[in-house]
Design a protein around this motif. Structure first.
Motif, PDB file in Angstrom:
ATOM      1  N   HIS A  50       0.845  -1.187   0.000  1.00 41.76           N
ATOM      2  CA  HIS A  50       0.000   0.000   0.000  1.00 41.76           C
ATOM      3  C   HIS A  50       0.889   1.248   0.000  1.00 41.76           C
ATOM      4  O   HIS A  50       1.939   1.271   0.661  1.00 41.76           O
ATOM      5  CB  HIS A  50      -0.925   0.009   1.221  1.00 41.76           C
ATOM      6  CG  HIS A  50      -2.013  -1.016   1.141  1.00 41.76           C
ATOM      7  ND1 HIS A  50      -3.275  -0.731   0.662  1.00 41.76           N
ATOM      8  CD2 HIS A  50      -2.023  -2.340   1.466  1.00 41.76           C
ATOM      9  CE1 HIS A  50      -4.027  -1.821   0.708  1.00 41.76           C
ATOM     10  NE2 HIS A  50      -3.283  -2.821   1.194  1.00 41.76           N
TER      11      HIS A  50
ATOM     12  N   VAL B 240      -4.111   7.052  -3.572  1.00 41.86           N
ATOM     13  CA  VAL B 240      -4.641   6.413  -2.369  1.00 41.86           C
ATOM     14  C   VAL B 240      -6.151   6.318  -2.463  1.00 41.86           C
ATOM     15  O   VAL B 240      -6.818   7.212  -2.996  1.00 41.86           O
ATOM     16  CB  VAL B 240      -4.239   7.166  -1.082  1.00 41.86           C
ATOM     17  CG1 VAL B 240      -2.733   7.166  -0.909  1.00 41.86           C
ATOM     18  CG2 VAL B 240      -4.770   8.591  -1.092  1.00 41.86           C
TER      19      VAL B 240
ATOM     20  N   ASP C  87      -6.913   2.390   1.531  1.00 38.79           N
ATOM     21  CA  ASP C  87      -5.669   3.057   1.935  1.00 38.79           C
ATOM     22  C   ASP C  87      -5.903   4.003   3.103  1.00 38.79           C
ATOM     23  O   ASP C  87      -5.031   4.175   3.945  1.00 38.79           O
ATOM     24  CB  ASP C  87      -5.073   3.834   0.753  1.00 38.79           C
ATOM     25  CG  ASP C  87      -4.582   2.917  -0.352  1.00 38.79           C
ATOM     26  OD1 ASP C  87      -3.877   1.934  -0.041  1.00 38.79           O
ATOM     27  OD2 ASP C  87      -4.920   3.161  -1.527  1.00 38.79           O
TER      28      ASP C  87
END
Length: 562
Positions: free
Chosen positions: A323, A407, A452
């Protein structure tokens, strides 16, 4: 029987909205045409309280997620506000100082090792069904709490308030002792909350589901007459009440005869109903808009507000491998990229407080982190540049090794705030993709790590509330707790929370919470966006209102000017 269809309800809501808006506009025009804003505030200042009358309150609806009015099981702020007025607690908490003061317990002792809490109960207190509030009744409550924690697997909301409780013992009719397997320094504060408010022993002959639906009896200055989920709540004054919290001016019977609560989904309708005199109190879920605040004060009604204590509105980053926010430097850049002052002012008005950490400012032991959160987009750009995230010609977003800096923000509803956040990050080259999901889909996405950034918060006037987000041994979502902290940081957070929670020395506890708040920002654990402020609007005939330490509604001193 309710025979209305969803379509019919929508039509009624639409008509109510139109009528309320028309009334509001008429009042606003009258106010403006008569020489500007009228003085707003309670009309009974300096006068003796008058008994009688019904107080009409409008809340945001208790939809599917919140259909429960049992103290130990509900986390919905609106119902916890009502509980405060029909169910009392062992102690109370001063909203100005955070001090815990006697209430149903006249005094208490805490053992040197922090494992035993002994409370001495007030004499002569009864529940509304006539049962005595004695040590046996207290034991019945806490034994039932523990049973519910076990049967729910620790997911029931009140579980967080009795962590480590091993047993409850009746010492004598007026003395009860709680024994913990490990120290729980937050327990004293917990005894002041609505979630540990006491119910008549007869309430626990009912099932948890029956208690949720209102089959309960408290010892408060009002009785719970009727709770109809998604429709209304009715409370009535209890005759003979004489043991109110010392934090109120009135410790005897309520001045009001009745409390009538309705649920109104649309903010504009709720505000319109207030300024047109159809309700006495408008209690919104989110802060009033600037326009609604002006409308309320222009009509002669008035506003009160107080930040909700506990964890602020925080976006928690998924720092799992793969991530983008696993990169420590990207998380630090986020702090500089978001203009928190502009965010608050744009959404809620220029006078709205600016968040200064992962706790709201009314939380005991709050330590502001404003300097570390100061808006500095140039610094954000430098951090990202040094980390290898560059903006290619013709692309407004940054990339590294062929991967865009993007994100995913997980939300259950679209709002202006998300758009503003998205725009602010775009200016430093970070793409924000909003993903709108249902509550069930959110739970699944968190469990599977498919996000995220995700919002979460917790209302409690004690910083120990944070452990139910971050401590994976206690958190309501263990998957979330594990994903939003790297293992080394999680261990430090857990140690500080444990130190604070078990400290019997006040100075040591304060230092642990100070260190914790510094660690959270220094390590990029959580991006606070705004303080959660509870607003309330009142007709000027409503007098004597005050907020509790949890920023809830308390009605001991409230009276209506004829």
């Amino acid at each position: 029987m309710n025979t209305s269809t969803p379509a019919a309800r929508r039509r009624r809501i639409g008509r109510r909205a139109a009528l309320a808006a028309a009334a509001a506009l008429t009042l606003l025009a009258a106010a403006c045409g008569s020489g500007g804003n009228q003085a707003s505030g309670p009309t009974g200042e300096g006068k003796d309280p008058v008994r009688g009358g019904t107080l009409n309150i409008a809340f945001w609806p208790d939809n599917t997620a919140f259909l429960c009015i049992d103290p130990f099981q509900t986390y919905w702020i609106e119902h916890r506000s009502l509980i405060r007025n029909f169910a009392d607690s062992l102690t109370d908490q001063n909203p100005d100082t955070g001090e815990i003061v006697p209430w149903l317990a006249t005094k208490w002792e805490i053992s040197p090792d922090g494992l035993d809490y002994t409370f001495h109960l007030r004499d002569g207190v009864t529940f509304a069904d006539g049962a005595a509030l004695d040590a046996a009744a207290v034991k019945t409550n806490f034994d039932a709490f523990q049973d519910l924690v076990r049967t729910s697997g620790g997911t029931t909301f009140g579980a967080s308030y009795i962590v480590g409780l091993q047993s409850t013992t009746v010492v004598d009719p007026r003395t009860v002792r709680f024994h913990f397997a490990q120290p729980n320094a937050s327990f004293l504060q917990a005894t002041s909350t609505t979630n540990l408010a006491l119910l008549s022993p007869a309430s626990f002959t009912k099932t948890p589901e029956q208690r949720c639906k209102g089959d309960i009896v408290g010892s408060g200055l009002f009785t719970l007459d009727k709770y109809v989920p998604e429709q209304s709540v009715t409370l009535s004054r209890r005759t003979g009440y004489r043991w109110g919290s010392p934090l109120g001016k009135n410790t005897g019977e309520a001045y009001l005869d009745k409390i009538q609560v309705s649920y109104v989904a649309e903010d504009s309708v709720r505000t319109g109903n207030l300024v047109s005199g159809q309700i006495d109190v408008a209690w919104p879920r989110n802060p009033f808009s600037v326009e609604d605040r002006k409308l309320i004060t222009s009509s002669g009604s008035y506003l009160r507000s107080r930040p909700l204590p506990g964890v602020s509105y925080v976006l928690w980053p998924n720092v799992s491998d793969g991530h983008p926010l696993a990169d420590d430097q990207v998380r630090q850049a986020l702090y500089r990229a978001v203009d928190l002052k502009t965010y608050a002012a744009t959404l809620y008005g220029a006078d709205y407080p600016v968040v200064a950490g992962d706790f709201d400012s009314t939380t005991p032991y709050f330590t502001g982190q404003a300097t570390k959160l100061a808006f500095d987009p140039d610094a954000a750009a430098r951090i990202l540049d040094a980390d290898g995230w560059k903006t290619a010609p013709g692309d407004q977003y940054r990339s590294r090794d062929g991967r865009r800096l993007s994100v995913q923000l997980l939300l259950t509803a679209h709002g202006t705030g998300a758009d503003l956040f998205q725009d602010q990050l775009r200016r430093v080259g970070i793409e924000v993709q909003q993903k709108i999901v249902t509550a069930a889909e959110r739970t699944a996405a968190i469990a599977n790590g498919q996000y995220d950034l995700v919002e979460n918060y917790f209302t409690r006037a004690d910083p120990g509330a944070l452990q139910f987000i971050l401590n994976d041994q206690l958190a309501n979502s263990k998957a979330l707790a594990r994903a939003i902290q790297k293992p080394d940081v999680a261990a430090k957070v857990r140690d500080l929370l444990t130190t604070a929670g078990q400290a019997t020395d006040e100075g040591k506890r304060k230092q642990a919470y100070t260190d914790l708040q510094n660690l959270l920002i220094d390590s990029g654990v959580g991006l606070p966006l705004f303080e959660r402020v509870q607003y309330a609007g009142f007709r000027n005939k409503v007098n004597g209102f005050r907020f509790t330490s949890e920023s809830f509604l308390t009605l001991n001193d409230v009276w209506i000017q004829p």
